[in-house]
Design a protein around this motif. Structure first.
Motif, PDB file in Angstrom:
ATOM      1  N   UNK A 238       0.765  -1.060   0.103  1.00 27.92           N
ATOM      2  CA  UNK A 238       0.044   0.111  -0.145  1.00 27.92           C
ATOM      3  C   UNK A 238       0.985   1.208   0.048  1.00 27.92           C
ATOM      4  N   UNK A 239       0.414   2.121  -0.930  1.00 32.75           N
ATOM      5  CA  UNK A 239       1.300   3.272  -0.960  1.00 32.75           C
ATOM      6  C   UNK A 239       0.285   4.629  -0.343  1.00 32.75           C
ATOM      7  N   UNK A 302       1.784  -6.153  -6.535  1.00 28.98           N
ATOM      8  CA  UNK A 302       0.893  -5.071  -6.808  1.00 28.98           C
ATOM      9  C   UNK A 302       0.807  -3.858  -5.931  1.00 28.98           C
ATOM     10  N   UNK A 303       0.716  -2.875  -6.565  1.00 27.96           N
ATOM     11  CA  UNK A 303       0.653  -1.542  -5.891  1.00 27.96           C
ATOM     12  C   UNK A 303      -0.963  -0.935  -5.504  1.00 27.96           C
ATOM     13  N   UNK A 317      10.904   8.670  -9.818  1.00 27.52           N
ATOM     14  CA  UNK A 317      10.972   8.982 -11.202  1.00 27.52           C
ATOM     15  C   UNK A 317      10.579   7.761 -12.166  1.00 27.52           C
ATOM     16  N   UNK A 318       9.591   6.823 -11.513  1.00 23.30           N
ATOM     17  CA  UNK A 318       8.817   5.819 -12.188  1.00 23.30           C
ATOM     18  C   UNK A 318       9.999   4.521 -12.462  1.00 23.30           C
ATOM     19  N   UNK A 319      11.134   4.564 -11.545  1.00 20.37           N
ATOM     20  CA  UNK A 319      11.871   3.178 -11.564  1.00 20.37           C
ATOM     21  C   UNK A 319      11.753   2.335 -10.336  1.00 20.37           C
ATOM     22  N   UNK A 320      10.849   2.600  -9.226  1.00 22.76           N
ATOM     23  CA  UNK A 320      10.805   2.033  -8.091  1.00 22.76           C
ATOM     24  C   UNK A 320       9.950   0.745  -8.040  1.00 22.76           C
ATOM     25  N   UNK A 321       8.736   0.876  -9.027  1.00 23.40           N
ATOM     26  CA  UNK A 321       7.789  -0.465  -8.801  1.00 23.40           C
ATOM     27  C   UNK A 321       8.219  -1.195 -10.401  1.00 23.40           C
TER      28      UNK A 321
END
Length: 613
Positions: A238-239, A302-303, A317-321
């Motif tokens: 969960x974020x 799943x996020x 910057x769209x590299x974590x998930x």
């Protein structure tokens, strides 16, 4: 129809004093008061109307004197954020620089989705006088004024050129201020001649009006799709963002995470939604996140985003998930749709309540691994907080300890938001107030004033770097004038330490990031400037204490906490270990430079970005 004759400004003030908001059966004033600095564009209108009430805190619309127009918007934002966006302030300025000073504050409010009402004076609607002092003459149109700068940073903008236009504009303004999906800065520009013009108003305009803040439920079919996606996962994360705080959904989030064994990472705006030592709490997530949260984020299948708008810091910057699906619960469809997610458009608290997973749980090994990583991170925090030298983490640890259960930390810019996000041990959702949507230097003291006005029962600890302090310190005088107690910690490291580190990492060699005199060769590399920020704070009316090591800082902060008035504690931190960043942030690096290896490293990181389509 029964009418009453008032000026436009008098009608405005009377209307605002009768507006209330309601959620869950609890009513509060929608417009708590009005900050203002008067000039020729508003003194004869709004100024006269406020003075006619009596000019006191017991007036229907209390007035507060600010020292800077940008700062008073920051104070209004701090107040509204602390009140979960259910109450707000109005801010009035003259035309010209007074109005344009509010643009930065308006941008900050809108970016952070925080309600604030701006009432700038404007040029003559009749155009009988011109060019008026401070008027921008635009050869393309006589209808343009500097207030048009506020259009792109306002969620609603209107200019009142005739008295008859005021009621519709006011109703629209209140609607936006109380709409969780639309809220932000609202601007009603007031030509100075129109402010003073009399009109016969319907009495019903000034009757008590309650604006009901809804808790919309997600569509049932969308809930079914979300439940299916969650139950298909084994390693969800969960974020949790600011929407959890504003919705007061922290108990529902804790129940959901506990019942289903799902670890929780927190954005800057969401920090504190779980107590730092909660078994499901991973702490900060993203570029300024903990090693625990980021490790889990990378391995998640799943996020689940709850009340987050996924800034680039949150996603690194769209590299974590990884290449995984998203389920997003957000009151705003714009945010719920991000990353091609299964969209749940609705209130965070109510949305979590209807996600019935029928006993489903995440993989037990996933839950236990996340808990273990969370405990390991807290051990790391304890090590960083300990120490004999006054490094920034040690300083934060001392402040965290002295702040106690009722303390609120306020910060906005520099290196401290990153360290605070990772290290601050928040026990409740209102213990952490860091403005990192706009990361505006100068927000700290003004924002802290707003927090204290919203929650006078809490101890407010403002952490401000020397760079931010020099940009906007004058609201110390406002706090002193109003008898509002703040504990302000000035962290002096002789320059812009955060941007200095970033500058070095991108090959700019820390140019212009230290407060130094010119050296013999003309560079800004001479001696440190003989600036005494503590003396400056004392000149503004604050009591001042100085600290040079952890023990003296603890003593000074304890005295400041026990004091009845605003106290400034001045410290100089020393370089030392800080928590390592475990996620990337995209800052472009020159393709041609004397440090080509930096650009090669940047290109490598760019290849790890994902489109999330």
């Amino acid at each position: 129809m029964t009418t009453i004759r008032l000026t436009v400004a008098q009608a405005l003030v009377r209307f605002l004093a009768e507006q209330w908001s309601e959620r869950d059966g609890v009513e509060q004033r929608l417009i708590e008061g009005c900050f203002g600095i008067f000039g020729h564009g508003n003194v004869a209108g709004v100024g006269q109307a406020l003075a006619e009430q009596g000019g006191g805190l017991r007036d229907p619309l209390p007035y507060y004197l600010a020292r800077n127009e940008q700062a008073m918007v920051h104070t209004a934002v701090g107040f509204a954020k602390a009140r979960n966006r259910l109450s707000a302030f109005a801010c009035t300025s003259s035309i010209g620089p007074g109005a344009t000073n509010m643009v930065t504050g308006a941008a900050l409010a809108t970016i952070n989705r925080i309600p604030v009402l701006l009432l700038p004076g404007d040029i003559f609607a009749t155009r009988a006088a011109g060019a008026v002092l401070q008027e921008l003459e635009d050869p393309r149109s006589y209808d343009v004024s500097v207030n048009d700068c506020l259009r792109p940073v306002s969620r609603f903008f209107d200019r009142i050129n005739r008295p008859e236009q005021l009621p519709a504009a006011l109703m629209a303004a209140m609607r936006v201020l109380t709409d969780p999906a639309e809220t932000g800065a609202v601007t009603i520009a007031l030509p100075q001649d129109v402010q003073a013009e009399a009109h016969d108003w319907p009495v019903e305009l000034f009757r008590r009006r309650v604006w009901h803040v809804a808790r919309p439920l997600p569509d049932s079919a969308a809930v079914e799709r979300a439940v299916e996606a969650i139950k298909a996962s084994r390693r969800p994360v969960i974020v949790a963002g600011g929407g959890v705080v504003y919705s007061e959904a922290w108990d529902e989030l804790a129940r959901f995470a506990e019942e289903h064994g799902i670890p929780v990472g927190e954005t800057q705006a969401g920090k504190g939604v779980l107590p730092y030592d909660h078994p499901r709490a991973l702490g900060a997530i993203g570029h300024t996140g903990t090693a625990a949260a980021n490790a889990i984020a990378r391995d998640a299948d799943l996020v689940i985003g709850v009340g987050t708008r996924y800034t680039d810091f949150t996603t690194a910057s769209r590299t974590l998930f990884g290449d995984v699906p998203f389920v997003n619960l957000n009151v705003t469809a714009f945010d719920a749709a991000k990353h091609s997610a299964v969209m749940l458009v609705g209130d965070a608290r109510e949305g979590l309540a209807v996600l019935d997973l029928a006993g489903w749980k995440a993989d037990p090994s996933w839950t236990s691994r996340a808990a273990e990583l969370g405990r390991e991170w807290q051990d790391e925090v304890a090590k960083l907080y300990a120490g004999d030298e006054l490094t920034q983490p040690v300083m934060l640890g001392v402040v965290n300890q002295v702040a106690g259960a009722d303390g609120v930390v306020v910060n906005a810019a520099g290196s401290m938001p990153g360290d605070l996000h990772k290290l601050w041990r928040a026990r409740d959702p209102k213990a952490y107030h860091v403005e990192y949507g706009y990361s505006c230097m100068g927000y700290e003291i003004a924002g802290g004033l707003g927090v204290k006005l919203a929650a006078p029962e809490r101890e407010v600890f403002v952490l401000v770097g020397d760079g931010s302090y020099l940009m906007m310190a004058q609201e110390i005088a406002t706090a002193v004038q109003e008898g509002v107690k703040l504990v302000i910690v000035i962290v002096d490291n002789h320059g812009f330490a955060s941007i200095g580190g970033l500058s070095e990492s991108v090959g700019a060699r820390r140019l212009g990031t230290a407060y130094r005199a010119r050296s013999a060769d003309g560079r800004l590399e001479g001696d440190f400037l003989p600036v005494d920020l503590a003396a400056n704070a004392a000149s503004l009316g604050a009591d001042v204490l100085r600290a040079s090591d952890p023990d003296s800082l603890r003593v000074a902060l304890t005295k400041a906490r026990e004091a009845t008035g605003t106290t400034v504690v001045h410290v100089e931190t020393v370089p030392g270990p800080s928590p390592r960043t475990t996620a990337w942030w995209d800052v472009p690096i020159a393709e041609i430079s004397t440090t080509p290896e930096l650009h090669k490293r940047y290109e490598h990181q760019k290849r790890t970005q994902r489109p999330y389509l």
